[in-house]
Design a protein around this motif. Sequence first.
Motif, PDB file in Angstrom:
ATOM      1  N   PHE A  43     -19.651 -18.580  -9.042  1.00 45.09           N
ATOM      2  CA  PHE A  43     -20.063 -19.227  -7.800  1.00 45.09           C
ATOM      3  C   PHE A  43     -19.183 -18.821  -6.620  1.00 45.09           C
ATOM      4  CE2 PHE A  43     -22.534 -21.932 -10.647  1.00 45.09           C
ATOM      5  CZ  PHE A  43     -23.749 -21.888  -9.988  1.00 45.09           C
ATOM      6  N   THR A  44     -17.943 -18.489  -6.881  1.00 47.98           N
ATOM      7  CA  THR A  44     -17.090 -17.956  -5.810  1.00 47.98           C
ATOM      8  C   THR A  44     -17.650 -16.617  -5.340  1.00 47.98           C
ATOM      9  OG1 THR A  44     -15.137 -19.060  -6.702  1.00 47.98           O
ATOM     10  CG2 THR A  44     -14.763 -17.212  -5.207  1.00 47.98           C
ATOM     11  N   TYR A  45     -17.966 -15.733  -6.296  1.00 54.09           N
ATOM     12  CA  TYR A  45     -18.563 -14.437  -5.948  1.00 54.09           C
ATOM     13  C   TYR A  45     -19.910 -14.637  -5.247  1.00 54.09           C
ATOM     14  CZ  TYR A  45     -15.187 -12.388  -9.232  1.00 54.09           C
ATOM     15  OH  TYR A  45     -14.043 -12.014  -9.882  1.00 54.09           O
ATOM     16  N   TYR A  46     -20.727 -15.530  -5.799  1.00 54.20           N
ATOM     17  CA  TYR A  46     -22.063 -15.779  -5.250  1.00 54.20           C
ATOM     18  C   TYR A  46     -21.973 -16.239  -3.799  1.00 54.20           C
ATOM     19  CZ  TYR A  46     -26.650 -17.963  -4.655  1.00 54.20           C
ATOM     20  OH  TYR A  46     -27.882 -18.326  -4.182  1.00 54.20           O
ATOM     21  N   ASN A  47     -21.071 -17.164  -3.521  1.00 55.23           N
ATOM     22  CA  ASN A  47     -20.920 -17.652  -2.153  1.00 55.23           C
ATOM     23  C   ASN A  47     -20.415 -16.559  -1.216  1.00 55.23           C
ATOM     24  OD1 ASN A  47     -21.862 -20.246  -2.667  1.00 55.23           O
ATOM     25  ND2 ASN A  47     -19.855 -20.948  -3.321  1.00 55.23           N
ATOM     26  N   ASN A  48     -19.582 -15.671  -1.722  1.00 52.67           N
ATOM     27  CA  ASN A  48     -19.053 -14.584  -0.899  1.00 52.67           C
ATOM     28  C   ASN A  48     -20.121 -13.554  -0.536  1.00 52.67           C
ATOM     29  OD1 ASN A  48     -16.469 -15.657  -0.830  1.00 52.67           O
ATOM     30  ND2 ASN A  48     -15.747 -14.444  -2.549  1.00 52.67           N
ATOM     31  N   ILE A  49     -21.085 -13.337  -1.439  1.00 53.15           N
ATOM     32  CA  ILE A  49     -22.094 -12.301  -1.184  1.00 53.15           C
ATOM     33  C   ILE A  49     -23.473 -12.892  -0.917  1.00 53.15           C
ATOM     34  CG2 ILE A  49     -20.869 -10.580  -2.556  1.00 53.15           C
ATOM     35  CD1 ILE A  49     -22.958 -11.055  -4.788  1.00 53.15           C
ATOM     36  N   PHE A  50     -23.547 -14.176  -0.661  1.00 52.40           N
ATOM     37  CA  PHE A  50     -24.817 -14.881  -0.491  1.00 52.40           C
ATOM     38  C   PHE A  50     -25.762 -14.156   0.466  1.00 52.40           C
ATOM     39  CE2 PHE A  50     -27.625 -17.995   1.478  1.00 52.40           C
ATOM     40  CZ  PHE A  50     -28.129 -18.653   0.377  1.00 52.40           C
ATOM     41  N   TYR A  51     -25.290 -13.783   1.646  1.00 54.42           N
ATOM     42  CA  TYR A  51     -26.152 -13.163   2.651  1.00 54.42           C
ATOM     43  C   TYR A  51     -26.395 -11.682   2.382  1.00 54.42           C
ATOM     44  CZ  TYR A  51     -25.729 -17.537   5.113  1.00 54.42           C
ATOM     45  OH  TYR A  51     -25.786 -18.859   5.439  1.00 54.42           O
ATOM     46  N   ASP A  52     -25.689 -11.095   1.433  1.00 54.38           N
ATOM     47  CA  ASP A  52     -25.928  -9.697   1.057  1.00 54.38           C
ATOM     48  C   ASP A  52     -27.032  -9.575   0.016  1.00 54.38           C
ATOM     49  OD1 ASP A  52     -23.850  -8.900   2.722  1.00 54.38           O
ATOM     50  OD2 ASP A  52     -22.359  -9.062   1.123  1.00 54.38           O
ATOM     51  N   ILE A  53     -27.388 -10.682  -0.621  1.00 52.93           N
ATOM     52  CA  ILE A  53     -28.418 -10.682  -1.662  1.00 52.93           C
ATOM     53  C   ILE A  53     -29.787 -10.694  -0.988  1.00 52.93           C
ATOM     54  CG2 ILE A  53     -29.381 -11.970  -3.611  1.00 52.93           C
ATOM     55  CD1 ILE A  53     -26.579 -13.198  -4.002  1.00 52.93           C
ATOM     56  N   PRO A  54     -30.689  -9.779  -1.380  1.00 52.62           N
ATOM     57  CA  PRO A  54     -32.033  -9.771  -0.786  1.00 52.62           C
ATOM     58  C   PRO A  54     -32.759 -11.085  -1.061  1.00 52.62           C
ATOM     59  CG  PRO A  54     -31.675  -7.798  -2.119  1.00 52.62           C
ATOM     60  CD  PRO A  54     -30.511  -8.697  -2.357  1.00 52.62           C
ATOM     61  N   ALA A  55     -33.576 -11.521  -0.108  1.00 46.51           N
ATOM     62  CA  ALA A  55     -34.306 -12.781  -0.260  1.00 46.51           C
ATOM     63  C   ALA A  55     -35.361 -12.683  -1.356  1.00 46.51           C
ATOM     64  CB  ALA A  55     -34.953 -13.177   1.062  1.00 46.51           C
ATOM     65  N   THR A  56     -36.089 -11.554  -1.381  1.00 43.63           N
ATOM     66  CA  THR A  56     -37.154 -11.402  -2.363  1.00 43.63           C
ATOM     67  C   THR A  56     -36.936 -10.139  -3.178  1.00 43.63           C
ATOM     68  OG1 THR A  56     -38.529 -10.220  -0.769  1.00 43.63           O
ATOM     69  CG2 THR A  56     -38.868 -12.598  -0.928  1.00 43.63           C
ATOM     70  N   GLY A  57     -37.578 -10.107  -4.336  1.00 40.76           N
ATOM     71  CA  GLY A  57     -37.485  -8.947  -5.206  1.00 40.76           C
ATOM     72  C   GLY A  57     -37.591  -9.361  -6.659  1.00 40.76           C
ATOM     73  N   ASP A  58     -38.006  -8.407  -7.491  1.00 41.14           N
ATOM     74  CA  ASP A  58     -38.189  -8.698  -8.919  1.00 41.14           C
ATOM     75  C   ASP A  58     -36.874  -8.944  -9.642  1.00 41.14           C
ATOM     76  OD1 ASP A  58     -40.905  -8.458  -8.638  1.00 41.14           O
ATOM     77  OD2 ASP A  58     -40.950  -6.352  -9.232  1.00 41.14           O
ATOM     78  N   ILE A  59     -35.786  -8.291  -9.178  1.00 49.09           N
ATOM     79  CA  ILE A  59     -34.460  -8.494  -9.772  1.00 49.09           C
ATOM     80  C   ILE A  59     -33.433  -8.536  -8.658  1.00 49.09           C
ATOM     81  CG2 ILE A  59     -34.995  -7.398 -11.988  1.00 49.09           C
ATOM     82  CD1 ILE A  59     -33.531  -4.902 -10.955  1.00 49.09           C
TER      83      ILE A  59
END
Length: 114
Positions: A43-59
Amino acid sequence: MAIYSLSKTVYNKDQYDKVINTTLTQYVVPPPTENTVTVEDFFTYYNNIFYDIPATGDINSHEYLIKTSGNYINSSTPNEETQLLLDEITSLRQQLLSIQQQIVILQTSSSVNI
């Protein structure tokens, strides 16, 4: 009390190279260590890269996370907020249908009077 005799053999530099094999012929590569990430780390990593993750996509997207997490917790029923929005959509569709029916009635009655 037992008495043990110890002996020590000392080699000079020339003898050492002849007697001791200094090549790494018996070296075994250790197995790879498993890279474990704790939930807290995730969750630390997830919060750090939250806005870098594409909104939509199969994976590798927020959409993928929602689908897989929803499947995991068996979340097939909409939450309260989603249900309220679905109810509002249903109500608006019923109102639209009623108005469209009134328009058709008015159009047909006015064409009959002409």
